[in-house]
Design a protein around this motif. Sequence first.
Motif, PDB file in Angstrom:
ATOM      1  N   GLY A 136       0.808  -1.264  -0.112  1.00 14.67           N
ATOM      2  CA  GLY A 136      -0.117   0.096  -0.004  1.00 14.67           C
ATOM      3  C   GLY A 136       0.802   1.133   0.025  1.00 14.67           C
ATOM      4  O   GLY A 136       1.877   1.335   0.553  1.00 14.67           O
ATOM      5  N   LEU A 137       0.093   2.156  -0.637  1.00 19.87           N
ATOM      6  CA  LEU A 137       1.103   3.650  -0.586  1.00 19.87           C
ATOM      7  C   LEU A 137       1.074   4.201   0.526  1.00 19.87           C
ATOM      8  O   LEU A 137       0.087   4.080   1.430  1.00 19.87           O
ATOM      9  N   THR A 138       1.847   5.192   0.935  1.00 14.31           N
ATOM     10  CA  THR A 138       1.967   5.920   2.322  1.00 14.31           C
ATOM     11  C   THR A 138       1.333   6.876   1.812  1.00 14.31           C
ATOM     12  O   THR A 138       1.226   7.308   0.884  1.00 14.31           O
ATOM     13  N   PRO A 139       0.733   7.846   2.874  1.00 16.20           N
ATOM     14  CA  PRO A 139      -0.108   8.961   2.693  1.00 16.20           C
ATOM     15  C   PRO A 139       0.695   9.856   1.711  1.00 16.20           C
ATOM     16  O   PRO A 139       0.090  10.676   0.865  1.00 16.20           O
ATOM     17  N   GLU A 140       1.897  10.022   2.042  1.00 11.79           N
ATOM     18  CA  GLU A 140       2.769  10.957   1.139  1.00 11.79           C
ATOM     19  C   GLU A 140       2.833  10.763  -0.183  1.00 11.79           C
ATOM     20  O   GLU A 140       2.601  11.284  -1.082  1.00 11.79           O
ATOM     21  N   GLN A 141       3.326   9.319  -0.521  1.00 13.61           N
ATOM     22  CA  GLN A 141       3.373   8.852  -1.757  1.00 13.61           C
ATOM     23  C   GLN A 141       1.765   9.098  -2.341  1.00 13.61           C
ATOM     24  O   GLN A 141       1.821   9.253  -3.653  1.00 13.61           O
ATOM     25  N   ALA A 142       0.868   8.612  -1.816  1.00 10.97           N
ATOM     26  CA  ALA A 142      -0.600   8.989  -2.223  1.00 10.97           C
ATOM     27  C   ALA A 142      -0.914  10.445  -2.797  1.00 10.97           C
ATOM     28  O   ALA A 142      -1.160  10.781  -3.946  1.00 10.97           O
ATOM     29  N   GLN A 143      -0.280  11.390  -1.878  1.00  7.70           N
ATOM     30  CA  GLN A 143      -0.633  12.552  -2.294  1.00  7.70           C
ATOM     31  C   GLN A 143       0.367  12.966  -3.428  1.00  7.70           C
ATOM     32  O   GLN A 143      -0.112  13.730  -4.381  1.00  7.70           O
ATOM     33  N   GLN A 144       1.646  12.728  -3.403  1.00 11.13           N
ATOM     34  CA  GLN A 144       2.445  12.749  -4.666  1.00 11.13           C
ATOM     35  C   GLN A 144       1.866  12.225  -5.751  1.00 11.13           C
ATOM     36  O   GLN A 144       1.751  13.144  -6.818  1.00 11.13           O
ATOM     37  N   GLU A 145       1.457  11.034  -5.789  1.00 11.13           N
ATOM     38  CA  GLU A 145       0.662  10.338  -6.841  1.00 11.13           C
ATOM     39  C   GLU A 145      -0.466  11.073  -7.521  1.00 11.13           C
ATOM     40  O   GLU A 145      -0.564  11.488  -8.733  1.00 11.13           O
ATOM     41  N   ALA A 146      -1.290  11.585  -6.376  1.00 12.83           N
ATOM     42  CA  ALA A 146      -2.417  12.452  -6.926  1.00 12.83           C
ATOM     43  C   ALA A 146      -1.980  13.778  -7.623  1.00 12.83           C
ATOM     44  O   ALA A 146      -2.912  14.022  -8.476  1.00 12.83           O
ATOM     45  N   LEU A 147      -1.121  14.237  -7.246  1.00 10.82           N
ATOM     46  CA  LEU A 147      -0.389  15.474  -8.108  1.00 10.82           C
ATOM     47  C   LEU A 147      -0.071  15.204  -9.406  1.00 10.82           C
ATOM     48  O   LEU A 147       0.027  16.402  -9.999  1.00 10.82           O
ATOM     49  N   ARG A 148       0.073  14.029  -9.661  1.00 15.71           N
ATOM     50  CA  ARG A 148       0.259  13.799 -11.096  1.00 15.71           C
ATOM     51  C   ARG A 148      -0.694  13.900 -12.118  1.00 15.71           C
ATOM     52  O   ARG A 148      -0.904  14.122 -13.124  1.00 15.71           O
ATOM     53  N   CYS A 149      -2.123  13.990 -11.398  1.00 22.74           N
ATOM     54  CA  CYS A 149      -3.662  14.271 -12.269  1.00 22.74           C
ATOM     55  C   CYS A 149      -3.391  15.431 -12.605  1.00 22.74           C
ATOM     56  O   CYS A 149      -3.457  16.483 -11.846  1.00 22.74           O
ATOM     57  N   ILE A 150      -3.695  16.026 -13.889  1.00 27.61           N
ATOM     58  CA  ILE A 150      -3.742  17.157 -14.314  1.00 27.61           C
ATOM     59  C   ILE A 150      -4.911  17.579 -14.185  1.00 27.61           C
ATOM     60  O   ILE A 150      -5.408  18.739 -14.772  1.00 27.61           O
ATOM     61  N   GLN A 151      -6.172  16.963 -13.705  1.00 24.11           N
ATOM     62  CA  GLN A 151      -7.391  17.455 -13.476  1.00 24.11           C
ATOM     63  C   GLN A 151      -8.161  17.818 -14.842  1.00 24.11           C
ATOM     64  O   GLN A 151      -8.384  19.001 -15.010  1.00 24.11           O
ATOM     65  N   CYS A 152      -8.125  16.748 -15.723  1.00 22.68           N
ATOM     66  CA  CYS A 152      -8.414  16.987 -17.261  1.00 22.68           C
ATOM     67  C   CYS A 152      -9.933  17.622 -17.151  1.00 22.68           C
ATOM     68  O   CYS A 152     -10.889  17.299 -16.409  1.00 22.68           O
ATOM     69  N   LYS A 153     -10.269  18.620 -18.035  1.00 18.12           N
ATOM     70  CA  LYS A 153     -11.456  19.187 -18.298  1.00 18.12           C
ATOM     71  C   LYS A 153     -12.424  18.089 -18.652  1.00 18.12           C
ATOM     72  O   LYS A 153     -13.657  18.180 -18.009  1.00 18.12           O
ATOM     73  N   ASP A 154     -11.893  17.162 -19.642  1.00 21.88           N
ATOM     74  CA  ASP A 154     -12.822  16.044 -20.096  1.00 21.88           C
ATOM     75  C   ASP A 154     -12.229  14.863 -19.642  1.00 21.88           C
ATOM     76  O   ASP A 154     -11.216  14.341 -20.122  1.00 21.88           O
ATOM     77  N   PRO A 155     -12.354  14.400 -18.371  1.00 14.43           N
ATOM     78  CA  PRO A 155     -11.502  13.281 -17.556  1.00 14.43           C
ATOM     79  C   PRO A 155     -12.025  12.098 -18.520  1.00 14.43           C
ATOM     80  O   PRO A 155     -13.006  11.202 -17.960  1.00 14.43           O
ATOM     81  N   VAL A 156     -11.198  11.580 -19.341  1.00 13.71           N
ATOM     82  CA  VAL A 156     -11.381  10.428 -20.224  1.00 13.71           C
ATOM     83  C   VAL A 156     -11.338   8.962 -19.262  1.00 13.71           C
ATOM     84  O   VAL A 156     -11.862   7.931 -19.557  1.00 13.71           O
TER      85      VAL A 156
END
Lengths: 281, 483
Positions: free
Chosen positions: B37-57
């Motif tokens: 399992g990811l650590t909370p820090e890793q999870a947040q880092q990973e979440a930052l990789r998402c560019i929040q697409c306008k049209d999330p395919v």
Amino acid sequence: MYRIVSAIFLAENIKKIEIEAPRIAKKRKAGQFVIVRINQNGERIPLTIADSNPETGTITIIAQGAGKSTRELNRKEAGDSIADVVGPLGTPSHIENFGTAVSIGGGVGTAIAYPTAAALKEAGNYVITINGARSKDLVILEEEMKAVSDEAYITTDDGSYGFHGFVTQKLQELIDSGKKINFVLAIGPIPMMRAVAEVTRPHGIKTVVSLNPIMIDGTGMCGGCRVTVGGEVKFGCIDGPEFDAHQVDFKNLADRNRIYQHEEKEADDTFAHQCNLTGQA
Amino acid sequence: MDARTITAKERMAIPRQEMPAQDPQVRIGNFNEVNLGLTPEQAQQEALRCIQCKDPVCIAGCPVSIKIDQFIKLIAEGDFMGAVRKIKEDNVLPSICGRVCPQEDQCEKVCVIGKKHKPVAIGNLERFVGDYERMSGQKIDPVIPAPTGKKVAVVGSGPAGLSCANDLAQYGHKVVVFEALHELGGVLMYGIPEFRLPKEIVREELEGLRRMGIEFRTDVVVGRTITVDELMEEEGFDAVFIGVGAGLPWFMGIPGENLVGVLAANEFLTRVNLMKAYDFPKSSDTPVFDCKGKNVAVFGGGNTAMDAVRTAKRLGAEHAYIVYRRSEKEMPAREEEIHNALQEGVEFLLLTIPLEFIGDEKAWLTGVKCQKMELGEPDDSGRRRPVAVPGSEYVLPIDMAIISIGNGSNPLIRQTTPDIEVSKKETIVVDVNTMQTSKENVYAGGDIVTGGATVILAMGAGRTAAAAINEKLAGTAKNFNEW
Ligand SMILES: Cc1cc2nc3c(=O)[nH]c(=O)nc-3n(C[C@H](O)[C@H](O)[C@H](O)COP(=O)(O)OP(=O)(O)OC[C@H]3O[C@@H](n4cnc5c(N)ncnc54)[C@H](O)[C@@H]3O)c2cc1C
Ligand SMILES: Cc1cc2nc3c(=O)[nH]c(=O)nc-3n(C[C@H](O)[C@H](O)[C@H](O)COP(=O)(O)OP(=O)(O)OC[C@H]3O[C@@H](n4cnc5c(N)ncnc54)[C@H](O)[C@@H]3O)c2cc1C
Ligand code: SF4
Ligand code: SF4
Ligand code: FES
Ligand SMILES: [Mg+2]
């Protein structure tokens, strides 16, 4: 949990146990079985429903101590509970008025044959029962069988009671006497069932056996219970347990039933050892 | 890095966070979970990789349309419980799906980041969120409305049945789940091994369902103990959902398949997972083939085959083989599991088919005669069809063979409820928009409808059915945002 209402030994090592299981009691037909799990660590073992009472919501099983699980079951008394009872499983026996029907039970197989013999009688057959045991004190269900038979025979291997010899010898005798037999049901150890099939084959008598492959779920999911019948793969738990004796590959069944022999012995020995330690053997 | 101030460049510089895992050499000696399992820090880092697409395919890639962009945003902001609520609007079992979903073929396959870099680890984030909820001790229970007075029977407690039961309870209906086995959870319990999906997680999810007032009855085989008609006519259920899974393992029909030591993957896995045969004879009475120092071959290339072969390895097999007729690329198993199996020392015999099992005089398996294949022209499914190479036969010495080539459908329901229409393949026929069968008030979903598929598809089917059942019974729609 399923409560045990009564538990009595019918013979050494063979116990008759009545269990509360209302849905199953209401539903079951001759030839069907339940899968039982004694406790949280228990394995799932199939046992034929010998009788049932839909009014009181109970079913009766008759188990012979063959290894760890059946021995542990046979130490249960009235008032105890077991973890799981599921059923009724398997395809019910095909019952019709065949004319003259012979029901053959060997050892604890008599308990499995009994409900079907009773149903055959009910359907109007002339019922002949042959119950074999090694010796007199191992004969079970004598009175019950008599009650559903037009002719009832007991055979013992050692001659201590009834006909001296095997059930097949008695069957051969009946056939040789010129009696017209239309249907034979044989349930017992694999070599016995195979021998019965060979006795009836030359006479073309429709013969049915109830097979005892190793089972887990009893619903067709695991494939562990597969048997070869007429060259085809069948699942004992849903297509059976009853099959045409003349089509069954008995050798394959006997071979496959030995797969866990080594492990089963280990479990049984450990259990016996624990019983010795606690002085409850 | 802060979710609000991070630059695009900084985002792209974050590597995909690697899932911490047990060392392969250690894990083949135990049944504990491989991924930690990811650590909370890793999870947040990973979440930052998402560019929040306008049209999330990515959402279109998910069979249950989880609001992926939104839950990931909440993780990036550190609002983990908010992320739990967001996922649960669409998927009630995030801890489970995050672990077993074939993400690489679904949501992650279409993630735009995947075009240039590795896609956002949506599955791992989903798992993180689900685990966070479980471990935080602040489990969110949904708001249950006043009882509608309607009663629904759910047959089978696999992912299809459980998700259907969950939604029906949230609509305010009384739900009773009937399960044939002594344990709930379907394949999640008896099929998928502990090292991929700890059973404790499934049990905790079941506890949550119990708290919602759902009743569970084990040891009931519908079709034997009680029929579908009896459930409605005698026990007063207004509707029935059938989620009985696939069942009936297929065999290959080659000579020697009945030798002692040839078994179906379902049997092997059931013994080990459901019956805990790895603890035999100490705290389990169910034996399993003793694999120690033996050669075990698994025939097939799906998830079940990978689970079986890795289980055999853990039980001490000297050689654990996968025998598969096509190449690795065509294997239906999840990429991650193929990778894990290879790491654990599983040997892949690809482009190989078994011709015949060979036994000794006691009918025990001793080997399998194999033949090499090569890839020919593509077939209907677009996959290149393997063709036999003449003269390439050889005998592989093995002590156990596990057949894992798929399942047919269980006959118990169709035999006892003939007015439920089935297809040529004997799967139950439904209207895909409602999951309704040909029988009034009877619905079905999961593997019994699709044939062997996935956990998330089964869950999606359960939800679709629940919505249709609700509409039929109550004519109301509940707002699922009330978590
Ligand atoms: C349909 C059916 C009906 C049966 N009805 C009866 C009955 O009414 N009374 C009765 O005494 N016995 C009955 N049996 C046999 C009974 O199930 C076995 O004796 C029992 O499972 C043995 O378990 P054990 O642990 O005591 O012995 P073990 O030492 O584990 O096994 C002894 C032998 O029993 C068989 N066996 C072991 N495990 C299983 C299993 N899970 N399923 C099936 N067979 C197994 C094997 O051949 C084995 O070698 C029936 C079997 C079947 C398939
Ligand atoms: C070993 C294995 C590994 C897998 N790995 C993955 C994976 O990694 N990812 C993935 O997405 N999918 C995986 N799958 C597939 C996935 O598990 C199934 O698609 C999914 O479980 C189907 O869900 P279901 O609810 O339809 O049926 P099931 O999970 O099969 O549940 C059906 C339930 O109904 C019960 N039942 C059956 N008949 C009756 C009856 N007559 N009465 C009452 N109850 C009954 C069964 O006992 C069972 O509990 C795997 C499957 C297996 C076997
Ligand atoms: S449920 Fe599966 S497909 Fe949907 S988001 Fe989660 S991992 Fe992706
Ligand atoms: S496609 Fe990828 S980057 Fe875009 S919203 Fe979905 S997860 Fe985020
Ligand atoms: S006992 Fe598992 S399929 Fe028959
Ligand atoms: Mg045993």
